[in-house]
Design a protein around this motif. Structure first.
Motif, PDB file in Angstrom:
ATOM      1  N   UNK A   1     -12.731  -9.062   2.713  1.00  0.00           N
ATOM      2  CA  UNK A   1     -11.382  -9.632   2.610  1.00  0.00           C
ATOM      3  C   UNK A   1     -10.509  -8.747   1.714  1.00  0.00           C
ATOM      4  N   UNK A   2     -11.065  -8.342   0.566  1.00  0.00           N
ATOM      5  CA  UNK A   2     -10.298  -7.509  -0.361  1.00  0.00           C
ATOM      6  C   UNK A   2      -9.885  -6.199   0.307  1.00  0.00           C
ATOM      7  N   UNK A   3     -10.874  -5.536   0.903  1.00  0.00           N
ATOM      8  CA  UNK A   3     -10.603  -4.203   1.455  1.00  0.00           C
ATOM      9  C   UNK A   3      -9.632  -4.288   2.625  1.00  0.00           C
ATOM     10  N   UNK A   4      -9.837  -5.271   3.513  1.00  0.00           N
ATOM     11  CA  UNK A   4      -8.954  -5.387   4.674  1.00  0.00           C
ATOM     12  C   UNK A   4      -7.526  -5.696   4.231  1.00  0.00           C
ATOM     13  N   UNK A   5      -7.388  -6.643   3.296  1.00  0.00           N
ATOM     14  CA  UNK A   5      -6.017  -6.994   2.878  1.00  0.00           C
ATOM     15  C   UNK A   5      -5.377  -5.817   2.143  1.00  0.00           C
ATOM     16  N   UNK A   6      -6.186  -5.070   1.387  1.00  0.00           N
ATOM     17  CA  UNK A   6      -5.645  -3.890   0.709  1.00  0.00           C
ATOM     18  C   UNK A   6      -5.165  -2.868   1.737  1.00  0.00           C
ATOM     19  N   UNK A   7      -5.979  -2.692   2.784  1.00  0.00           N
ATOM     20  CA  UNK A   7      -5.610  -1.723   3.825  1.00  0.00           C
ATOM     21  C   UNK A   7      -4.328  -2.165   4.520  1.00  0.00           C
ATOM     22  N   UNK A   8      -4.149  -3.465   4.713  1.00  0.00           N
ATOM     23  CA  UNK A   8      -2.988  -3.956   5.466  1.00  0.00           C
ATOM     24  C   UNK A   8      -1.741  -4.049   4.581  1.00  0.00           C
ATOM     25  N   UNK A   9      -1.947  -4.576   3.356  1.00  0.00           N
ATOM     26  CA  UNK A   9      -0.761  -4.914   2.562  1.00  0.00           C
ATOM     27  C   UNK A   9      -0.631  -4.086   1.287  1.00  0.00           C
ATOM     28  N   UNK A  10      -1.043  -2.845   1.286  1.00  0.00           N
ATOM     29  CA  UNK A  10      -0.991  -2.076   0.042  1.00  0.00           C
ATOM     30  C   UNK A  10       0.393  -1.498  -0.241  1.00  0.00           C
ATOM     31  N   UNK A  11       1.290  -1.629   0.750  1.00  0.00           N
ATOM     32  CA  UNK A  11       2.638  -1.079   0.544  1.00  0.00           C
ATOM     33  C   UNK A  11       2.587   0.436   0.490  1.00  0.00           C
ATOM     34  N   UNK A  12       3.082   1.047  -0.609  1.00  0.00           N
ATOM     35  CA  UNK A  12       3.151   2.511  -0.672  1.00  0.00           C
ATOM     36  C   UNK A  12       1.982   3.111  -1.431  1.00  0.00           C
ATOM     37  N   UNK A  13       1.011   2.287  -1.781  1.00  0.00           N
ATOM     38  CA  UNK A  13      -0.043   2.828  -2.650  1.00  0.00           C
ATOM     39  C   UNK A  13      -0.812   3.951  -1.954  1.00  0.00           C
ATOM     40  N   UNK A  14      -1.140   3.757  -0.677  1.00  0.00           N
ATOM     41  CA  UNK A  14      -1.957   4.779  -0.020  1.00  0.00           C
ATOM     42  C   UNK A  14      -1.093   5.797   0.713  1.00  0.00           C
ATOM     43  N   UNK A  15      -0.122   5.279   1.517  1.00  0.00           N
ATOM     44  CA  UNK A  15       0.794   6.192   2.201  1.00  0.00           C
ATOM     45  C   UNK A  15       0.123   7.100   3.205  1.00  0.00           C
ATOM     46  N   UNK A  16      -1.116   6.779   3.598  1.00  0.00           N
ATOM     47  CA  UNK A  16      -1.778   7.653   4.578  1.00  0.00           C
ATOM     48  C   UNK A  16      -2.480   6.783   5.591  1.00  0.00           C
ATOM     49  N   UNK A  17      -2.065   6.915   6.831  1.00  0.00           N
ATOM     50  CA  UNK A  17      -2.565   6.026   7.876  1.00  0.00           C
ATOM     51  C   UNK A  17      -4.062   6.216   8.101  1.00  0.00           C
ATOM     52  N   UNK A  18      -4.518   7.489   7.913  1.00  0.00           N
ATOM     53  CA  UNK A  18      -5.940   7.790   8.159  1.00  0.00           C
ATOM     54  C   UNK A  18      -6.836   6.994   7.193  1.00  0.00           C
TER      55      UNK A  18
END
Lengths: 642, 71
Positions: free
Chosen positions: B20-37
């Motif tokens: 749950x944590x990882x999926x929601x982070x992947x979906x709703x992280x906003x600009x934190x990751x900025x990389x689709x890969x």
């Protein structure tokens, strides 16, 4: 498959593998994150410096083109060099011989001057970085003939780039680490599983009998050790029965039908025994046609039921090569802890019971309780036999052989006794069998003969010239040096050979006459008298008598005991008297207890007798008194009165 | 390959939480990751864990032939 405690398993391979995989993955992640980060930092720095260099050159060209009129064009320069959206604080300083021009972006004039001062103090030729007020600045300086241009800029772009890269690297590292964890788990469990399989296979090979698939002796040892081991005063199993099973006709099947048939038979029997055995009872093949059933938590009564079931199941004929073969089985069993609390003794108790069952053809037998005490004593005695011989604890008692008519002693029979320091005087039945099975039988034979020769020599010095007879087991005749040993003794003690008589106890262990014939001939040549003991029982045959050329026949007590009432025995004694006369040997009747027996024997022509009527076996002192007194023994009271 | 449950409850719940944590982070992280890969990668891992939560089955355990479920 149960664990075999002997085969220790290496269980630490899995955690070690996981640890190794994780360490390697962490190491790799750390290395590539560091390298990537440093690479990014270097590249960004280089790019930034290039950009600054271009800006400074541009400024220099512009200044040269406009030929020193820069102070008036400040506004234009500022627009050219600095855009308002630019987030990075920066400072430009242009020095010519006459003028100086400074321009700052996002910095106050005071801050600008302090920054320039820091730059003057801290700049080094190695890198283009200085630190001021906790921020890092990049600088570039161009010195041309006319101008010196200095450009200092805070590393905002570089920091942004690096933080972005670091973030991605961190997330990627976590993912990689995660994959590594899975890999470690998968690899380690694959390897651990393989190792486990190999362990299991090895354990199975080591503890299973290949032919029948049943567990083997190693397994039995392990199981029994585990079951009977004592932990804080309690054994793992409160009670149990151990069954020893042996097929009665396995050898015959093997010999007549071949080993393949024998193997088939073993497989079928193993199957049958397994079928009648219920869990947790276990069937074990310990070799050949011997099986063991270990039945934990099984009472003696239940054991009897199981033994009966096994015997019955083995009694049903088995079809091999189209032939019905009936190979019965003998079962013996012992109960733990009633009979013993030691695993090895438990097996040997069950074996003993099994051999008894085989002997008696009774199918099955429970180990005889009575023998337990004896067995312990036997073990003790067996250990002490050597010492007994060294310390002269084995002594001779003597029983006279008497002339029935006169009652005078003609010779004495030396009978072995063990004067045991703790157990008192032991009779031969308590230890002779032990000696025969201990491999010391020849040593013992020599010991007894030596004792007899010593006595004869001693007595002769005291004026007693009675010969002494000693009993020899046929095994003693296998002693190749026996004749020279006796010869040496006779010489050493200066005793005439005819004073020694060797009585051959011939029982069912009697060896083939061919083997002992040579030994007997040698003894006869020495002049020693030979007697056949217990004649008429056991294996004695007339051929034996003919070959032996014995000097004395001792007719067994069983014929004398009921000679008054049993006409058959009387006939045997009568014919033995005739036989003895024909062979020219003396006849001695053993076990004469009554006057009427003596009378009958006399009437038949038997002249010599031995038995309680005359005297019981007695110590050396007592026999010497008898011999010296020379009183007639066993005379009828009426006759004595005369 | 039958989907036979091979996770015990603790394993399952732990994976669920991580999922749950990882999926929601992947979906709703906003600009934190900025990389689709990276977002997709994280998404895959999160979803795998969510599958483990719902089915009690882990493909890696299946491949390795191990199980944390008590038999």
């Amino acid at each position: 498959m149960q664990m075999a405690p002997l085969l220790e398993r290496k269980t630490s391979v899995r955690p070690r593998l996981i640890l190794a995989c994780l360490t390697v993955s962490l190491l790799i992640a750390a290395i590539y994150v560091t390298v990537s980060y440093r690479l990014t930092a270097d590249v960004s720095l280089e790019t930034e410096l290039n950009t600054m260099q271009r800006v400074v050159r541009l400024l220099n060209n512009e200044l040269l083109r406009r030929d020193g009129s820069f102070s008036s064009k400040t506004e234009a320069f500022s627009r050219l060099l600095i855009t308002p959206e630019d987030e990075a604080p920066k400072v430009f300083q242009v020095d010519s011989q006459a003028n100086q021009w400074k321009q700052a972006h996002l910095l106050s004039n005071e801050e600008m001057d302090r920054l320039l001062l820091t730059f003057e103090n801290e700049r080094s030729q190695d890198n283009h970085l200085i630190t001021h007020d906790g921020n890092t600045y990049l600088w570039y300086q161009l010195k041309s003939d006319a101008y010196t241009i200095t450009f200092i800029q805070q590393t905002v772009v570089l920091d942004t780039t690096l933080s972005l890269v670091a973030k991605r690297l961190l997330i990627t590292s976590i993912i990689v680490f995660w994959i590594a964890v899975w890999l470690a788990l998968t690899l380690s469990s694959l390897i651990a599983k393989r190792a486990e399989e190999i362990n299991d296979t090895l354990t199975e090979l080591a503890t299973t009998d290949a032919l029948t698939g049943l567990p083997n002796r190693l397994y039995l040892t392990d199981t029994l050790t585990a079951a009977l081991c004592t932990k804080s005063g309690q054994t793992a199993v409160p009670e149990g029965c151990l069954f020893a099973i042996d097929l009665d006709k396995f050898k015959e099947v093997n010999d007549s039908f071949g080993h393949t048939a024998g193997d088939e038979l073993l497989k079928s029997v193993a199957q049958r025994i397994s079928d009648v055995t219920e869990s947790p009872h276990e069937v074990i093949r310990i070799g050949g046609d011997e099986f063991i059933i270990w039945a934990p938590e099984c009472s003696i009564d239940e054991g009897k039921r199981i033994a009966q079931k096994v015997v019955e199941s083995c009694d049903i004929p088995i079809l091999i090569n189209g032939l019905e073969i009936n190979t019965g089985a003998s079962v013996g069993f012992a109960h733990f802890p009633t009979h013993t609390d030691n695993s090895e003794t438990l097996i040997s108790c069950a074996d003993t019971a099994m051999y008894k069952a085989k002997e008696q053809r009774s199918g099955w037998q429970l180990y005889d309780d009575q023998k337990v005490a004896n067995h312990k004593q036997d073990l003790q005695l067996r250990a002490e036999i050597n010492d007994a011989m060294l310390n002269n604890q084995l002594i001779l008692h003597f029983q006279p052989k008497v002339d029935i008519q006169t009652g005078h002693i003609v010779s004495v029979e030396g009978l072995c006794r063990w004067q045991h320091p703790q157990l008192g005087l032991l009779m031969p039945f308590a230890f002779i069998e032990l000696i025969e099975h201990s491999g010391k039988v020849q040593e013992f034979g020599r010991y007894i003969i030596k004792k007899a020769v010593e006595r004869v020599a001693l007595w002769r010095q005291e004026g007693i010239f009675t010969p002494i007879a000693v009993n020899l087991s046929p095994y003693n005749l296998l002693d190749p040096g026996l004749d020279s040993y006796i010869k040496g003794l006779l010489n050493d003690y200066d005793v005439p050979a005819e004073c020694i008589e060797l009585e051959l106890t011939e029982n069912e262990t009697c060896l083939n006459i061919k083997y002992i014939q040579g030994a007997l001939d040698k003894l006869r040549h020495l002049g020693v008298k030979l007697a056949i003991d217990d004649f008429g029982t056991g294996m004695s045959s007339l051929a034996y008598l003919a070959n032996l050329q014995a000097n004395v026949l001792k007719i067994d007590r069983t014929f004398i005991k009921d000679i008054e009432t049993n006409s058959g025995h009387r006939a045997i004694v009568a014919s033995t008297v005739t036989l003895a006369e024909s062979f020219g040997c003396e006849l001695v009747a053993e076990g004469v207890e009554t006057h009427s027996q003596a009378a009958i024997l006399t009437s038949m022509g038997c002249k010599l007798a031995q038995g309680y009527l005359y005297a019981k076996p007695m110590s050396e002192e007592q026999i010497k008194t008898l011999l010296i007194n020379g009183e007639p023994l066993g005379q009828h009271p009426s006759r004595q009165a005369v | 390959m039958a989907l036979q449950s091979n996770l015990n409850t603790i394993d399952r719940v732990l994976r669920g939480m991580i999922g749950i944590c990882v999926t929601s982070f992947a979906l709703f992280n906003g600009d934190v990751i900025d990389d689709i890969f990276i977002e997709v990668l994280l998404g895959i891992f999160g979803v795998l864990n969510l599958i483990s939560l719902t089915s009690g089955w882990c493909p890696v355990y299946q491949l390795a032939g191990i199980s944390t479920k008590k038999r």
